[in-house]
Design a protein around this motif. Sequence first.
Motif, PDB file in Angstrom:
ATOM      1  N   GLY A 167       0.805  -1.364   0.043  1.00 24.75           N
ATOM      2  CA  GLY A 167       0.051   0.043   0.025  1.00 24.75           C
ATOM      3  C   GLY A 167       0.722   1.174   0.054  1.00 24.75           C
ATOM      4  O   GLY A 167       1.982   1.347  -0.694  1.00 24.75           O
ATOM      5  N   ILE A 168       0.467   2.142   0.978  1.00 23.00           N
ATOM      6  CA  ILE A 168       1.232   3.417   0.916  1.00 23.00           C
ATOM      7  C   ILE A 168       2.763   3.000   1.311  1.00 23.00           C
ATOM      8  O   ILE A 168       2.761   2.229   2.203  1.00 23.00           O
ATOM      9  CB  ILE A 168       0.546   4.261   1.929  1.00 23.00           C
ATOM     10  N   VAL A 169       3.653   3.670   0.693  1.00 25.81           N
ATOM     11  CA  VAL A 169       5.035   3.589   0.844  1.00 25.81           C
ATOM     12  C   VAL A 169       5.443   3.424   2.543  1.00 25.81           C
ATOM     13  O   VAL A 169       6.107   2.697   2.710  1.00 25.81           O
ATOM     14  CB  VAL A 169       5.892   4.478   0.009  1.00 25.81           C
ATOM     15  N   PHE A 170       5.092   4.516   3.099  1.00 25.31           N
ATOM     16  CA  PHE A 170       5.322   4.414   4.634  1.00 25.31           C
ATOM     17  C   PHE A 170       3.914   5.646   4.949  1.00 25.31           C
ATOM     18  O   PHE A 170       3.746   6.591   4.330  1.00 25.31           O
ATOM     19  CB  PHE A 170       6.578   5.144   5.181  1.00 25.31           C
ATOM     20  N   HIS A 171       3.674   5.011   6.162  1.00 27.97           N
ATOM     21  CA  HIS A 171       2.572   5.740   6.669  1.00 27.97           C
ATOM     22  C   HIS A 171       2.577   5.584   8.331  1.00 27.97           C
ATOM     23  O   HIS A 171       3.111   4.710   8.909  1.00 27.97           O
ATOM     24  CB  HIS A 171       1.240   5.132   6.135  1.00 27.97           C
ATOM     25  N   GLN A 172       2.468   6.587   9.031  1.00 26.01           N
ATOM     26  CA  GLN A 172       2.617   6.757  10.571  1.00 26.01           C
ATOM     27  C   GLN A 172       1.842   5.445  11.143  1.00 26.01           C
ATOM     28  O   GLN A 172       2.298   5.022  11.995  1.00 26.01           O
ATOM     29  CB  GLN A 172       2.054   8.123  10.996  1.00 26.01           C
ATOM     30  N   ALA A 173       0.830   5.115  10.464  1.00 30.76           N
ATOM     31  CA  ALA A 173      -0.095   3.884  11.274  1.00 30.76           C
ATOM     32  C   ALA A 173       0.815   2.621  11.228  1.00 30.76           C
ATOM     33  O   ALA A 173       0.648   1.905  11.828  1.00 30.76           O
ATOM     34  CB  ALA A 173      -1.220   3.682  10.124  1.00 30.76           C
ATOM     35  N   TYR A 174       1.642   2.114   9.999  1.00 34.04           N
ATOM     36  CA  TYR A 174       2.610   1.119  10.251  1.00 34.04           C
ATOM     37  C   TYR A 174       3.557   1.340  11.524  1.00 34.04           C
ATOM     38  O   TYR A 174       3.668   0.299  12.182  1.00 34.04           O
ATOM     39  CB  TYR A 174       3.489   1.119   8.989  1.00 34.04           C
ATOM     40  N   ARG A 175       4.054   2.675  11.919  1.00 30.75           N
ATOM     41  CA  ARG A 175       5.100   2.679  12.601  1.00 30.75           C
ATOM     42  C   ARG A 175       4.310   2.583  14.149  1.00 30.75           C
ATOM     43  O   ARG A 175       4.740   1.467  15.085  1.00 30.75           O
ATOM     44  CB  ARG A 175       5.707   3.955  12.755  1.00 30.75           C
ATOM     45  N   GLU A 176       2.999   2.961  14.424  1.00 29.51           N
ATOM     46  CA  GLU A 176       2.388   2.876  15.585  1.00 29.51           C
ATOM     47  C   GLU A 176       1.952   1.453  15.699  1.00 29.51           C
ATOM     48  O   GLU A 176       1.787   0.916  16.868  1.00 29.51           O
ATOM     49  CB  GLU A 176       1.258   4.001  15.550  1.00 29.51           C
TER      50      GLU A 176
END
Length: 77
Positions: free
Chosen positions: A50-59
């Motif tokens: 999906g999105i290359v990087f998103h804050q949701a992944y980190r959280e």
Amino acid sequence: MSKKKINEDEYIHEMNRRLRDHRDYVGGMEFLPHPPGAAGESILGIAWAGIVFHQAYREVLESMERDFELEHIRRRF
């Protein structure tokens, strides 16, 4: 407080559940086992789609590290 132990497949399943529940989730975001098609002990890492990087992944990753420990199962041959 001890962390709950889960195996690699359960870990990825829980990561994706948390990701879908995240307030900033966008359709198509997903954690995937690496290498592609790996399962169980053959999972060497985690990738995302999906999105290359998103804050949701980190959280989600941070919450998983806080709540769970990978349980490595030894297989007998």
